[in-house]
Structure formats: structure tokens, C-alpha cells
Design an enzyme around this catalytic site. Structure first.
Site, PDB file in Angstrom:
ATOM      1  N   ARG A 142       0.802  -1.138  -0.224  1.00 28.36           N
ATOM      2  CA  ARG A 142       0.485  -0.044  -0.312  1.00 28.36           C
ATOM      3  C   ARG A 142       0.864   1.225   0.512  1.00 28.36           C
ATOM      4  NH1 ARG A 142      -3.878  -0.578   4.585  1.00 28.36           N
ATOM      5  NH2 ARG A 142      -1.886  -1.782   5.788  1.00 28.36           N
TER       6      ARG A 142
ATOM      7  N   ASN B 137      -5.981  -2.831   1.379  1.00 29.26           N
ATOM      8  CA  ASN B 137      -5.899  -4.806   1.697  1.00 29.26           C
ATOM      9  C   ASN B 137      -7.606  -5.070   2.056  1.00 29.26           C
ATOM     10  OD1 ASN B 137      -3.086  -4.767   1.762  1.00 29.26           O
ATOM     11  ND2 ASN B 137      -3.881  -4.720   4.128  1.00 29.26           N
TER      12      ASN B 137
END
Length: 92
Positions: free
Chosen positions: A20, A38
Site C-alpha cells: 500500500r 487491503n
């Protein structure tokens, strides 16, 4: 060139490998807006918005990912741009 929006699902070893943070950095370098998060199935989801050529370059980058990741697939779909996102955020 007009802006586009894509939603991408990245699968493989993509959680627990700074995916990320890497995605946010890469997207900001390309001037894209959107988000990354996620998903509960172990994949990473991203909304990528910006010029078509920059979004396409980002999708190519996602297929590689950061050094510790092992990407098996990047699935994309065209979506409507979300004007709520002016920068690029990590959603937890």
C-alpha cells in the site's frame, strides 16, 4: 488527454510487504488520485484516477509491485471517477 478511472485488484503475496505504501508513492509520482487498501481475501484493491497514459503506467507498475511482493495478477475494470479523492490515500 482525458482522465480515466480504474479499479484494480492485485493478487499474490501483496499484503505484509509494504504494497500500500509503495502504491501510494508510485501513484503520487505519476500525479494520480484515488486510494489503495487491503481486502479481506488477501488481495489489494486500488482506485486509480488520472490521465489514461499515467493510469496505464501505474497498472504496469502494479504488476511488478515492491521488491518483497510477488504479484500473480492485476485485474482492472473501468469505473466512474470519484471526485471525493483529490490526492492518493491509503484506506485502512
Amino acid at each position: 488527454m482525458s482522465d480515466i478511472a480504474l479499479r484494480a485488484r492485485i493478487t499474490g503475496r501483496v499484503q505484509g510487504v509494504a504494497f500500500r505504501a509503495w502504491t501510494r508513492s508510485e501513484a503520487k509520482q505519476r500525479g494520480l488520485s484515488g486510494w489503495v487498501r487491503n481486502d479481506s481475501d488477501g488481495s489489494v484493491l486500488a482506485l486509480l484516477m488520472g490521465p489514461a497514459s499515467d493510469v496505464a503506467a501505474m497498472v504496469r507498475a502494479l504488476s511488478q509491485g515492491p521488491p518483497a511482493a510477488r504479484v500473480t495478477d492485476v485485474m482492472t475494470e473501468n469505473v466512474e471517477p470519484d471526485p471525493e479523492f483529490t490526492g492518493f490515500q491509503i484506506i485502512r
